[in-house]
Design a protein around this motif. Sequence first.
Motif, PDB file in Angstrom:
ATOM      1  N   LYS A   1     -26.980  25.722 -35.759  1.00 44.06           N
ATOM      2  CA  LYS A   1     -25.832  26.066 -36.581  1.00 44.06           C
ATOM      3  C   LYS A   1     -25.937  25.356 -37.911  1.00 44.06           C
ATOM      4  O   LYS A   1     -26.491  24.258 -37.990  1.00 44.06           O
ATOM      5  CB  LYS A   1     -24.529  25.664 -35.879  1.00 44.06           C
TER       6      LYS A   1
ATOM      7  N   THR B   1     -22.478  30.418 -25.999  1.00 43.67           N
ATOM      8  CA  THR B   1     -22.924  29.104 -26.442  1.00 43.67           C
ATOM      9  C   THR B   1     -21.923  28.078 -25.939  1.00 43.67           C
ATOM     10  O   THR B   1     -20.765  28.386 -25.694  1.00 43.67           O
ATOM     11  CB  THR B   1     -23.034  29.012 -27.981  1.00 43.67           C
TER      12      THR B   1
ATOM     13  N   GLY C   1     -30.095  26.745 -29.692  1.00 43.53           N
ATOM     14  CA  GLY C   1     -29.284  27.296 -30.765  1.00 43.53           C
ATOM     15  C   GLY C   1     -29.226  26.359 -31.946  1.00 43.53           C
ATOM     16  O   GLY C   1     -29.374  25.135 -31.804  1.00 43.53           O
TER      17      GLY C   1
END
Length: 150
Positions: A147, A122, A145
Amino acid sequence: MSDLEIRPAKPEDIPAIVAMLADDPLGAQRESPDDLAPYRTAFDRLSGDPNQHLMVADRGGEVVGTLQLTVIPGLSRRGSTRSIIEGVRVHSAERGSGLGTRLIEWAVDESARQGCQLVQLTSDATRTDAHRFYERLGFEASHVGFKKPL
């Protein structure tokens, strides 16, 4: 680069690793080089886990680069093992020297040696130079992605 050694990090490497992690605008906001206690605790956890490889690039006794390679066995992709490359940093005096390429090549080779079928990494969305670097090394921006801080 014949004087370069890529080796496992040692406790005495922690200050140099943290300094590299903090040496950019994002890292400066996230890292605390003045308080190494949490990094020492994390180092102890990493060094006790055989699937964690915190590595440094050492040139003549000076730490000039680092990365963390995590090997993850899994069930998906027909029981594939994958690896994740994180925390790639090169000392500012070494940028553009090919050291970053050497570190990533080491991680890819080690992943293959450990039986991984996939290597992933990443990179913060703002690190466009890093994205071009990874693409040049054969990585594809294939996923989105997410988070969530805890």
